[in-house]
Scaffold this active site. Structure first.
Site, PDB file in Angstrom:
ATOM      1  N   LYS A   1       0.841  -1.201   0.000  1.00 60.12           N
ATOM      2  CA  LYS A   1       0.000   0.000   0.000  1.00 60.12           C
ATOM      3  C   LYS A   1       0.877   1.254   0.000  1.00 60.12           C
ATOM      4  CE  LYS A   1      -3.375   2.467   2.756  1.00 60.12           C
ATOM      5  NZ  LYS A   1      -4.314   2.496   3.862  1.00 60.12           N
TER       6      LYS A   1
ATOM      7  N   GLU B   1      10.578  -4.517   4.722  1.00 60.15           N
ATOM      8  CA  GLU B   1      10.691  -5.933   4.336  1.00 60.15           C
ATOM      9  C   GLU B   1      10.365  -6.114   2.849  1.00 60.15           C
ATOM     10  OE1 GLU B   1       9.045  -4.658   6.926  1.00 60.15           O
ATOM     11  OE2 GLU B   1       8.732  -6.145   8.520  1.00 60.15           O
TER      12      GLU B   1
ATOM     13  N   GLY C   1      -4.798  -1.645   4.850  1.00 62.27           N
ATOM     14  CA  GLY C   1      -4.029  -2.802   4.386  1.00 62.27           C
ATOM     15  C   GLY C   1      -4.739  -4.119   4.649  1.00 62.27           C
ATOM     16  N   ARG C   2      -5.277  -4.298   5.852  1.00 61.08           N
ATOM     17  CA  ARG C   2      -5.891  -5.584   6.201  1.00 61.08           C
ATOM     18  C   ARG C   2      -7.286  -5.750   5.604  1.00 61.08           C
ATOM     19  NH1 ARG C   2      -4.807  -2.289  10.342  1.00 61.08           N
ATOM     20  NH2 ARG C   2      -6.509  -1.422  11.598  1.00 61.08           N
TER      21      ARG C   2
ATOM     22  N   GLU D   1      -4.926  -6.496  14.667  1.00 64.59           N
ATOM     23  CA  GLU D   1      -4.403  -5.186  14.269  1.00 64.59           C
ATOM     24  C   GLU D   1      -5.524  -4.148  14.312  1.00 64.59           C
ATOM     25  OE1 GLU D   1      -0.842  -4.635  11.425  1.00 64.59           O
ATOM     26  OE2 GLU D   1      -2.520  -3.986  10.211  1.00 64.59           O
TER      27      GLU D   1
ATOM     28  N   HIS E   1      -4.961 -32.625  17.361  1.00 65.16           N
ATOM     29  CA  HIS E   1      -3.781 -33.387  17.789  1.00 65.16           C
ATOM     30  C   HIS E   1      -2.670 -32.462  18.259  1.00 65.16           C
ATOM     31  CE1 HIS E   1      -5.658 -37.063  16.317  1.00 65.16           C
ATOM     32  NE2 HIS E   1      -6.149 -36.268  15.369  1.00 65.16           N
TER      33      HIS E   1
ATOM     34  N   LYS F   1       9.267  -0.607  14.348  1.00 66.24           N
ATOM     35  CA  LYS F   1       9.877  -0.246  13.058  1.00 66.24           C
ATOM     36  C   LYS F   1      10.961   0.808  13.269  1.00 66.24           C
ATOM     37  CE  LYS F   1       5.762  -0.649  10.087  1.00 66.24           C
ATOM     38  NZ  LYS F   1       4.840   0.081   9.250  1.00 66.24           N
TER      39      LYS F   1
END
Ligand code: F6P
Length: 553
Positions: free
Chosen positions: A211, A217, A271-272, A357, A388, A516
């Site tokens: 965005k 990263e 973003g999400r 978030e 499990h 950050k």
């Protein structure tokens, strides 16, 4: 502080109900009301939410509905869909619904100095995406060496990764994808190293999804992949084989990506919440345009339901309210998501960002501390695998963990018996959480099998289950694009409803900033020969130890 007497009264009423000795006794609720299963089930066509196994009783539901009303949910929903600024700390609307609206729906988004015609803008970008997908699939668009693409590599993180990665799995694992999709999110060099060997650079279309187009990263990985591709095919390949999905068109241009390979969206898409935007392009490339469009249509169907259904029958509202009851009234601070569908294996990871978030906040809109606990810790794995691993704790641990079970009635494979086994397990887990097993029952079972009395006395307590552990079950006919869209929008609106009730900004994410900034300070200290800076004693010692282990101190 929300100065609102009906709201305060609703919270007090919830607390009173929660203090009742039977507040957690779900079995007693079933015993008292033979119609509970039907009464506590709501549907949108084939998509059904059964919340009868939650801890909510009729009085609690009445109080929760009063809470929603007193919190101004109706007005909030109108402001959300009206494109008002519902993210005040960033001065933004949250208009992701426009991305799945009809071109002529007329949805608008407020901007700092005006308004965007959100539905129209989204439709225009969608047309451009569709054309691009058609050209890639038909082979009209090819790599620099003339070979058609067989892989789309998405480079992005957070909302620019989790949504499309989850949706690609959901829509392609049952069949053969048009293009293989690969997702590079982690800046850890091992991530690209692990996939580079299976990528054919000549047949790989690279999408840089960000965005902001500034995320460290993603930009680090984008430059690494760019160097890898240029090294293999020459610099000319970058123009032919790179695309970008972003709001920051200036930065995209500076990276050197051709304008016809750039797909934009606006700041009113968080973003999400961006899988519906060009960030969803890998979904359309892998699963096909029809599947992607069906996902948008499903999201829109859930929007319409959320807008029109009375709160007492409204799936996102009911899901949100059962959550509020568990978290705020009963102090259950976790939420487990168990999709009994391998194709939804990334759904919990996607929900972790969506929920945590959005609502992982401790300050209210007025800047004061929140008055009630907010977002639970969300986790999950596909069923039956989860049974499990961590389900031991969910059945017998000291803290009850509310669970959402999700599954399709119809599978898209040809092994009906496997599907029946899968769903029997889903239903059994929910039944076991509700029913439990008394120590007396455990003893009787052991006795019937001929166990010795001293062994029974020692072991029966360990074989007992408290029961009365809450869950919701979300069932649908089939997991296709339309249903996936409905599920995503269901949880999006659930999160918005809870954020409204908690009086927080569900659309900002300031909590990711500090780390950050500090990483930016630590990074130069990790260079060979550099000194550790001024940190707390632990961080300084760890920096030194890191360098010593590398022989760089
Ligand atoms: O984790 C913080 C965050 O800003 C998320 O909200 C976002 O989805 C992610 O980083 C990636 O951001 P971008 O798409 O701008 O690279």
């Amino acid at each position: 502080m929300q100065n609102n007497a009906p709201l305060a009264a609703a919270w007090t009423r919830l607390a009173d109900l929660a203090a009742h000795p039977e507040a957690r006794d779900i079995r007693a609720r079933f015993a008292a009301d033979p119609d509970r299963a039907a009464r506590f089930t709501a549907s949108l066509d084939d998509l059904t939410l059964d919340y009868s196994k939650s801890s909510v009783g009729p009085e609690a539901m009445a109080a929760l509905l009063a809470l929603a009303e007193a919190a101004g949910l109706e007005a909030f929903r109108a402001r959300l869909f009206g494109g008002d600024v519902v993210n005040p700390t960033e001065g933004r609307a949250a208009m992701h619904m426009a991305l799945r609206s009809a071109p002529d729906a007329g949805m608008r988004a407020t901007l700092p100095g005006g308004v965007d015609e959100a539905s129209r803008l989204a439709a225009a970008e969608r047309d451009k995406m569709q054309d691009f997908v058609r050209k890639v699939h038909s082979g009209e668009l090819r790599g620099a060496t003339g070979l058609p693409f067989n892989t789309v590599l998405n480079i992005g993180i957070g909302g620019s990764d989790l949504g499309p990665r989850m949706a690609v799995d959901a829509l392609t694992l049952a069949g053969t994808p048009h293009l293989r999709a690969r997702f590079l999110s982690n800046v850890d060099g091992h991530a690209f190293a692990a996939m580079a060997h299976e990528l054919d650079p000549a047949r790989t279309l690279v999408l840089v999804a960000s965005k902001t187009f500034t995320t460290l990263e993603t930009m680090t990985n984008a430059h690494a992949v760019r160097a890898w591709m240029a090294g293999q095919l020459g610099e000319a390949a970058i123009g032919a084989q790179f695309g970008a999905l972003s709001t920051n068109l200036a930065a995209v241009g500076a990276f050197g990506i051709r304008p016809e390979h750039v797909f934009g969206f606006r700041d009113w898409v968080g973003g999400r919440y961006s899988v519906w935007s060009p960030i969803g392009l890998p979904v359309a490339l892998a699963a096909g345009w029809e599947a992607f469009q069906a996902m948008l249509d499903g999201g829109r169907a859930m929007d319409e339901h959320f807008l029109r259904a009375p709160f007492a029958e409204n799936l996102p509202v009911l899901l949100a309210l059962t959550g509020i009851w568990h978290i705020d009234a009963l102090d259950l601070r976790t939420q487990c998501v168990l999709a009994y569908d391998e194709r939804l294996r990334r759904f919990p990871a996607y929900l972790q960002q969506l929920e945590m978030e959005s609502n992982g906040k401790s300050v209210a809109l007025d800047g004061h501390p929140v008055e009630h606990p907010t977002c639970p810790v969300v986790f999950g794995e596909p069923g039956t695998d989860a049974q499990h691993s961590f389900m031991q704790l969910v059945h017998q641990g000291t803290q009850p963990v509310p669970v959402d079970f999700l599954f399709a009635a119809v599978a898209d494979h040809d092994r009906p018996e496997a599907h029946r086994i899968l769903i029997a397990n889903a239903l059994a887990q929910a039944e076991a959480l509700l029913r439990g097993k008394t120590a007396a029952e455990a003893e009787a079972e052991m006795r019937a099998k001929g166990a010795a009395e001293d062994h029974i006395r020692a072991v029966a307590p360990h074989r007992a289950f408290s029961g009365n552990r809450p869950s919701n079950t979300i069932m649908f006919r089939r997991l296709d694009g339309f249903t996936l869209g409905r599920l995503i929008a269901l949880y999006e609106h659930k999160v918005a409803v809870q954020g409204c009730i908690w009086n927080i900004d569900s659309f900002d994410q300031w909590g990711v900033e500090l780390g950050k900034v500090l990483a930016g300070g630590i990074l130069p200290e990790l260079a060979a020969g550099a000194q550790a800076g001024a940190h707390d004693a632990s961080t300084t010692a760890l920096v030194r130890r890191f360098k010593a282990l590398r022989g760089e101190s």
